[in-house]
Design a protein around this motif. Structure first.
Motif, PDB file in Angstrom:
ATOM      1  N   LYS A 101       5.855  22.377 -22.061  1.00 25.88           N
ATOM      2  CA  LYS A 101       6.242  23.332 -23.018  1.00 25.88           C
ATOM      3  C   LYS A 101       6.811  23.033 -24.428  1.00 25.88           C
ATOM      4  O   LYS A 101       7.023  24.069 -25.083  1.00 25.88           O
ATOM      5  CB  LYS A 101       7.312  24.023 -22.331  1.00 25.88           C
ATOM      6  CG  LYS A 101       6.936  24.709 -20.826  1.00 25.88           C
ATOM      7  CD  LYS A 101       8.094  25.469 -19.967  1.00 25.88           C
ATOM      8  CE  LYS A 101       7.722  26.382 -18.832  1.00 25.88           C
ATOM      9  NZ  LYS A 101       8.715  26.928 -18.004  1.00 25.88           N
ATOM     10  N   GLY A 102       6.879  21.824 -24.457  1.00 23.87           N
ATOM     11  CA  GLY A 102       7.232  21.506 -25.878  1.00 23.87           C
ATOM     12  C   GLY A 102       8.888  21.313 -26.062  1.00 23.87           C
ATOM     13  O   GLY A 102       9.502  21.517 -25.231  1.00 23.87           O
ATOM     14  N   THR A 103       9.006  20.342 -27.176  1.00 21.36           N
ATOM     15  CA  THR A 103      10.435  19.862 -27.455  1.00 21.36           C
ATOM     16  C   THR A 103      10.436  19.906 -28.937  1.00 21.36           C
ATOM     17  O   THR A 103       9.389  19.253 -29.627  1.00 21.36           O
ATOM     18  CB  THR A 103      10.690  18.446 -26.952  1.00 21.36           C
ATOM     19  OG1 THR A 103      12.065  18.220 -27.241  1.00 21.36           O
ATOM     20  CG2 THR A 103       9.722  17.402 -27.407  1.00 21.36           C
ATOM     21  N   SER A 136       3.924  15.206 -13.307  1.00 19.09           N
ATOM     22  CA  SER A 136       4.078  15.235 -11.850  1.00 19.09           C
ATOM     23  C   SER A 136       2.626  14.947 -11.348  1.00 19.09           C
ATOM     24  O   SER A 136       1.681  15.100 -12.060  1.00 19.09           O
ATOM     25  CB  SER A 136       4.419  16.591 -11.218  1.00 19.09           C
ATOM     26  OG  SER A 136       3.517  17.635 -11.719  1.00 19.09           O
ATOM     27  N   GLY A 137       2.299  14.885 -10.087  1.00 17.68           N
ATOM     28  CA  GLY A 137       0.980  14.659  -9.578  1.00 17.68           C
ATOM     29  C   GLY A 137       0.450  13.319  -9.619  1.00 17.68           C
ATOM     30  O   GLY A 137       1.121  12.564  -9.985  1.00 17.68           O
ATOM     31  N   ARG A 138      -0.720  13.019  -9.378  1.00 17.91           N
ATOM     32  CA  ARG A 138      -1.468  11.971  -9.140  1.00 17.91           C
ATOM     33  C   ARG A 138      -2.402  11.502 -10.080  1.00 17.91           C
ATOM     34  O   ARG A 138      -3.045  10.622  -9.964  1.00 17.91           O
ATOM     35  CB  ARG A 138      -1.992  11.856  -7.582  1.00 17.91           C
ATOM     36  CG  ARG A 138      -1.158  12.299  -6.327  1.00 17.91           C
ATOM     37  CD  ARG A 138      -1.985  12.162  -5.221  1.00 17.91           C
ATOM     38  NE  ARG A 138      -1.293  12.233  -4.017  1.00 17.91           N
ATOM     39  CZ  ARG A 138      -1.480  12.407  -2.686  1.00 17.91           C
ATOM     40  NH1 ARG A 138      -2.703  12.054  -2.510  1.00 17.91           N
ATOM     41  NH2 ARG A 138      -0.819  12.699  -1.533  1.00 17.91           N
ATOM     42  N   LEU A 139      -2.417  12.443 -11.176  1.00 19.78           N
ATOM     43  CA  LEU A 139      -3.722  12.237 -12.071  1.00 19.78           C
ATOM     44  C   LEU A 139      -3.177  11.411 -13.346  1.00 19.78           C
ATOM     45  O   LEU A 139      -4.063  10.791 -14.016  1.00 19.78           O
ATOM     46  CB  LEU A 139      -4.168  13.576 -12.557  1.00 19.78           C
ATOM     47  CG  LEU A 139      -4.758  14.476 -11.760  1.00 19.78           C
ATOM     48  CD1 LEU A 139      -5.167  15.792 -12.306  1.00 19.78           C
ATOM     49  CD2 LEU A 139      -6.109  13.730 -11.148  1.00 19.78           C
ATOM     50  N   VAL A 175       6.580  17.592 -18.454  1.00 27.40           N
ATOM     51  CA  VAL A 175       8.184  17.892 -19.072  1.00 27.40           C
ATOM     52  C   VAL A 175       8.527  16.988 -20.025  1.00 27.40           C
ATOM     53  O   VAL A 175       8.818  15.849 -19.852  1.00 27.40           O
ATOM     54  CB  VAL A 175       9.155  17.901 -17.831  1.00 27.40           C
ATOM     55  CG1 VAL A 175      10.726  18.158 -18.328  1.00 27.40           C
ATOM     56  CG2 VAL A 175       8.900  18.745 -16.705  1.00 27.40           C
ATOM     57  N   GLU A 176       8.606  17.529 -21.187  1.00 24.17           N
ATOM     58  CA  GLU A 176       9.079  16.673 -22.342  1.00 24.17           C
ATOM     59  C   GLU A 176      10.603  16.831 -22.490  1.00 24.17           C
ATOM     60  O   GLU A 176      11.339  17.563 -22.182  1.00 24.17           O
ATOM     61  CB  GLU A 176       8.538  17.240 -23.753  1.00 24.17           C
ATOM     62  CG  GLU A 176       6.718  17.507 -23.558  1.00 24.17           C
ATOM     63  CD  GLU A 176       6.412  18.792 -23.296  1.00 24.17           C
ATOM     64  OE1 GLU A 176       5.370  19.185 -23.942  1.00 24.17           O
ATOM     65  OE2 GLU A 176       6.991  19.648 -22.688  1.00 24.17           O
ATOM     66  N   SER A 177      10.983  15.525 -23.209  1.00 27.63           N
ATOM     67  CA  SER A 177      12.381  15.641 -23.556  1.00 27.63           C
ATOM     68  C   SER A 177      12.358  14.652 -24.946  1.00 27.63           C
ATOM     69  O   SER A 177      11.699  13.978 -24.998  1.00 27.63           O
ATOM     70  CB  SER A 177      13.089  15.209 -22.380  1.00 27.63           C
ATOM     71  OG  SER A 177      12.654  13.822 -22.084  1.00 27.63           O
TER      72      SER A 177
END
Length: 114
Positions: free
Chosen positions: A106-108, A25-28, A5-7
């Protein structure tokens, strides 16, 4: 599963600055290469900056000396500090995580205009 998630995008005058953020998110995150790409209207998506899991960085020639990519593994966040912005920096900026496969946000939108 990875979600990005970009901001931080917005409208800025030429010569101004913005800082983009991307939370994963996640562990990577900590073991992955992270990058920022951008796509201007009518153009192909292009690499802006990349940072490896070990912290090595790479920049497109067009942004060297103006943009800085960094990461905070404790926050699962990658940043793009953009300074001395030019109208040609106007684009949708996408966060990318690569760990065998590509994951995209999704881009910003960044608009540089008087």
């Amino acid at each position: 599963q990875v979600h990005l998630v970009e901001s931080g995008g917005g409208l800025v005058q030429p010569g101004g600055s913005l800082r983009l953020s991307c939370v994963a998110s996640g562990r990577l995150f900590s073991v992955s290469t992270m990058a920022w790409y951008r796509q201007a209207p009518g153009k192909e998506r292009e690499l802006v900056a990349r940072i490896s899991a070990g912290g090595s960085t790479r920049y497109a020639d067009s942004v060297k000396g103006r943009f800085t990519i960094s990461r905070d593994n404790a926050k699962n966040t990658v940043y793009l500090q953009m300074s001395s912005l030019k109208p040609e920096d106007t684009a949708v900026y996408y966060c990318n995580l690569f760990y065998g496969v590509d994951y995209w946000g999704k881009g910003t939108l960044v608009t540089v205009s008087p």
